[in-house]
Design a protein around this motif. Sequence first.
Motif, PDB file in Angstrom:
ATOM      1  N   THR A 160       0.851  -1.169   0.000  1.00  0.00           N
ATOM      2  CA  THR A 160       0.000   0.000   0.000  1.00  0.00           C
ATOM      3  C   THR A 160       0.891   1.223   0.000  1.00  0.00           C
ATOM      4  OG1 THR A 160      -1.621  -1.197   1.332  1.00  0.00           O
ATOM      5  CG2 THR A 160      -1.819   1.191   1.288  1.00  0.00           C
ATOM      6  N   GLU A 161       0.478   2.275  -0.693  1.00  0.00           N
ATOM      7  CA  GLU A 161       1.243   3.525  -0.674  1.00  0.00           C
ATOM      8  C   GLU A 161       0.521   4.542   0.191  1.00  0.00           C
ATOM      9  OE1 GLU A 161       2.141   4.956  -4.587  1.00  0.00           O
ATOM     10  OE2 GLU A 161       3.735   3.496  -4.837  1.00  0.00           O
ATOM     11  N   LEU A 162       1.285   5.261   0.986  1.00  0.00           N
ATOM     12  CA  LEU A 162       0.738   6.304   1.844  1.00  0.00           C
ATOM     13  C   LEU A 162       1.482   7.601   1.550  1.00  0.00           C
ATOM     14  CD1 LEU A 162      -1.185   6.846   4.340  1.00  0.00           C
ATOM     15  CD2 LEU A 162       0.889   6.694   5.701  1.00  0.00           C
ATOM     16  N   PRO A 163       0.809   8.595   0.945  1.00  0.00           N
ATOM     17  CA  PRO A 163       1.486   9.864   0.656  1.00  0.00           C
ATOM     18  C   PRO A 163       1.657  10.702   1.925  1.00  0.00           C
ATOM     19  CG  PRO A 163      -0.750   9.868  -0.238  1.00  0.00           C
ATOM     20  CD  PRO A 163      -0.522   8.529   0.387  1.00  0.00           C
ATOM     21  N   LEU A 164       2.803  11.324   2.046  1.00  0.00           N
ATOM     22  CA  LEU A 164       3.076  12.210   3.179  1.00  0.00           C
ATOM     23  C   LEU A 164       2.361  13.535   3.001  1.00  0.00           C
ATOM     24  CD1 LEU A 164       6.914  11.775   3.740  1.00  0.00           C
ATOM     25  CD2 LEU A 164       5.083  11.043   5.250  1.00  0.00           C
ATOM     26  N   ARG A 165       2.094  14.212   4.101  1.00  0.00           N
ATOM     27  CA  ARG A 165       1.558  15.567   4.063  1.00  0.00           C
ATOM     28  C   ARG A 165       2.635  16.595   4.390  1.00  0.00           C
ATOM     29  NH1 ARG A 165      -4.125  14.805   7.251  1.00  0.00           N
ATOM     30  NH2 ARG A 165      -5.048  13.359   5.761  1.00  0.00           N
ATOM     31  N   GLY A 166       3.749  16.124   4.905  1.00  0.00           N
ATOM     32  CA  GLY A 166       4.874  16.985   5.271  1.00  0.00           C
ATOM     33  C   GLY A 166       6.168  16.249   4.989  1.00  0.00           C
ATOM     34  N   ASP A 167       7.200  16.532   5.783  1.00  0.00           N
ATOM     35  CA  ASP A 167       8.502  15.892   5.592  1.00  0.00           C
ATOM     36  C   ASP A 167       8.558  14.467   6.142  1.00  0.00           C
ATOM     37  OD1 ASP A 167       9.519  18.164   4.373  1.00  0.00           O
ATOM     38  OD2 ASP A 167      10.304  18.977   6.253  1.00  0.00           O
ATOM     39  N   ILE A 218       6.261  11.365   8.957  1.00  0.00           N
ATOM     40  CA  ILE A 218       5.116  11.001   9.789  1.00  0.00           C
ATOM     41  C   ILE A 218       5.649  10.101  10.903  1.00  0.00           C
ATOM     42  CG2 ILE A 218       4.515   9.050   8.303  1.00  0.00           C
ATOM     43  CD1 ILE A 218       1.549   9.538   9.054  1.00  0.00           C
ATOM     44  N   PRO A 219       5.237  10.335  12.148  1.00  0.00           N
ATOM     45  CA  PRO A 219       5.672   9.443  13.227  1.00  0.00           C
ATOM     46  C   PRO A 219       5.148   8.024  12.979  1.00  0.00           C
ATOM     47  CG  PRO A 219       4.769  11.479  14.118  1.00  0.00           C
ATOM     48  CD  PRO A 219       4.456  11.470  12.656  1.00  0.00           C
ATOM     49  N   LYS A 243      -1.719   3.995  12.377  1.00  0.00           N
ATOM     50  CA  LYS A 243      -3.141   4.327  12.512  1.00  0.00           C
ATOM     51  C   LYS A 243      -3.696   4.835  11.183  1.00  0.00           C
ATOM     52  CE  LYS A 243      -6.433   6.824  15.284  1.00  0.00           C
ATOM     53  NZ  LYS A 243      -6.668   7.890  16.212  1.00  0.00           N
ATOM     54  N   ALA A 244      -2.982   5.739  10.512  1.00  0.00           N
ATOM     55  CA  ALA A 244      -3.444   6.317   9.239  1.00  0.00           C
ATOM     56  C   ALA A 244      -3.590   5.254   8.153  1.00  0.00           C
ATOM     57  CB  ALA A 244      -2.485   7.411   8.784  1.00  0.00           C
ATOM     58  N   ALA A 245      -2.722   4.255   8.169  1.00  0.00           N
ATOM     59  CA  ALA A 245      -2.754   3.200   7.155  1.00  0.00           C
ATOM     60  C   ALA A 245      -3.761   2.102   7.491  1.00  0.00           C
ATOM     61  CB  ALA A 245      -1.362   2.601   6.988  1.00  0.00           C
ATOM     62  N   GLY A 246      -4.394   2.200   8.658  1.00  0.00           N
ATOM     63  CA  GLY A 246      -5.375   1.200   9.057  1.00  0.00           C
ATOM     64  C   GLY A 246      -4.772  -0.084   9.606  1.00  0.00           C
ATOM     65  N   ARG A 252      11.594  -0.159  17.401  1.00  0.00           N
ATOM     66  CA  ARG A 252      10.903  -0.064  18.689  1.00  0.00           C
ATOM     67  C   ARG A 252      10.680   1.373  19.159  1.00  0.00           C
ATOM     68  NH1 ARG A 252      10.324  -4.922  21.447  1.00  0.00           N
ATOM     69  NH2 ARG A 252      11.472  -6.638  20.519  1.00  0.00           N
ATOM     70  N   ARG A 253      11.074   2.351  18.341  1.00  0.00           N
ATOM     71  CA  ARG A 253      10.818   3.751  18.692  1.00  0.00           C
ATOM     72  C   ARG A 253       9.435   4.129  18.164  1.00  0.00           C
ATOM     73  NH1 ARG A 253      15.392   6.673  15.741  1.00  0.00           N
ATOM     74  NH2 ARG A 253      14.979   4.959  14.314  1.00  0.00           N
ATOM     75  N   LYS A 254       8.510   4.384  19.067  1.00  0.00           N
ATOM     76  CA  LYS A 254       7.113   4.628  18.696  1.00  0.00           C
ATOM     77  C   LYS A 254       6.924   5.831  17.785  1.00  0.00           C
ATOM     78  CE  LYS A 254       5.844   2.770  23.160  1.00  0.00           C
ATOM     79  NZ  LYS A 254       7.105   2.827  23.872  1.00  0.00           N
ATOM     80  N   THR A 255       7.724   6.864  17.987  1.00  0.00           N
ATOM     81  CA  THR A 255       7.558   8.090  17.195  1.00  0.00           C
ATOM     82  C   THR A 255       8.706   8.278  16.208  1.00  0.00           C
ATOM     83  OG1 THR A 255       8.583   9.424  18.928  1.00  0.00           O
ATOM     84  CG2 THR A 255       6.175   9.239  18.969  1.00  0.00           C
ATOM     85  N   CYS A 256       9.313   7.178  15.795  1.00  0.00           N
ATOM     86  CA  CYS A 256      10.364   7.218  14.784  1.00  0.00           C
ATOM     87  C   CYS A 256       9.843   7.974  13.562  1.00  0.00           C
ATOM     88  CB  CYS A 256      10.716   5.783  14.413  1.00  0.00           C
ATOM     89  SG  CYS A 256      11.797   5.600  13.004  1.00  0.00           S
ATOM     90  N   LYS A 257      10.651   8.860  13.018  1.00  0.00           N
ATOM     91  CA  LYS A 257      10.235   9.655  11.854  1.00  0.00           C
ATOM     92  C   LYS A 257      10.350   8.817  10.590  1.00  0.00           C
ATOM     93  CE  LYS A 257      11.598  14.035  13.877  1.00  0.00           C
ATOM     94  NZ  LYS A 257      12.490  15.186  13.796  1.00  0.00           N
ATOM     95  N   ILE A 258       9.227   8.589   9.940  1.00  0.00           N
ATOM     96  CA  ILE A 258       9.190   7.828   8.700  1.00  0.00           C
ATOM     97  C   ILE A 258       9.107   8.821   7.546  1.00  0.00           C
ATOM     98  CG2 ILE A 258       7.982   6.055   7.383  1.00  0.00           C
ATOM     99  CD1 ILE A 258       9.225   5.073  10.034  1.00  0.00           C
TER     100      ILE A 258
END
Length: 74
Positions: free
Chosen positions: A4-11, A13-14, A20-23, A48-54
């Motif tokens: 599945t592809e998920l487009p970013l809205r900024g630089d 996403i955590p 959550k956004a990808a379901g 294991r970093r929950k808010t790792c910047k993807i």
Amino acid sequence: MAMTELPLRGDFIPLDALLKAAGLAHSGGAAKAMVADGFVKVDGQVERRKTCKIRAGQTVEVAGEHVRVVAPSA
């Protein structure tokens, strides 16, 4: 393997927000638990970093589901 592809809205996403956004997680808490329990891979490595910047170009995998993050449309 479904991708599945998920487009970013900024630089970036955590990671927990992406799940959550990808379901892949029904809530933010569930997303954080999945990461903490080692069920999530980023580019093939357990993360294991929950808010790792993807960022664009990275791939996230959970239970055989793959999400590729793509740059936002111009």
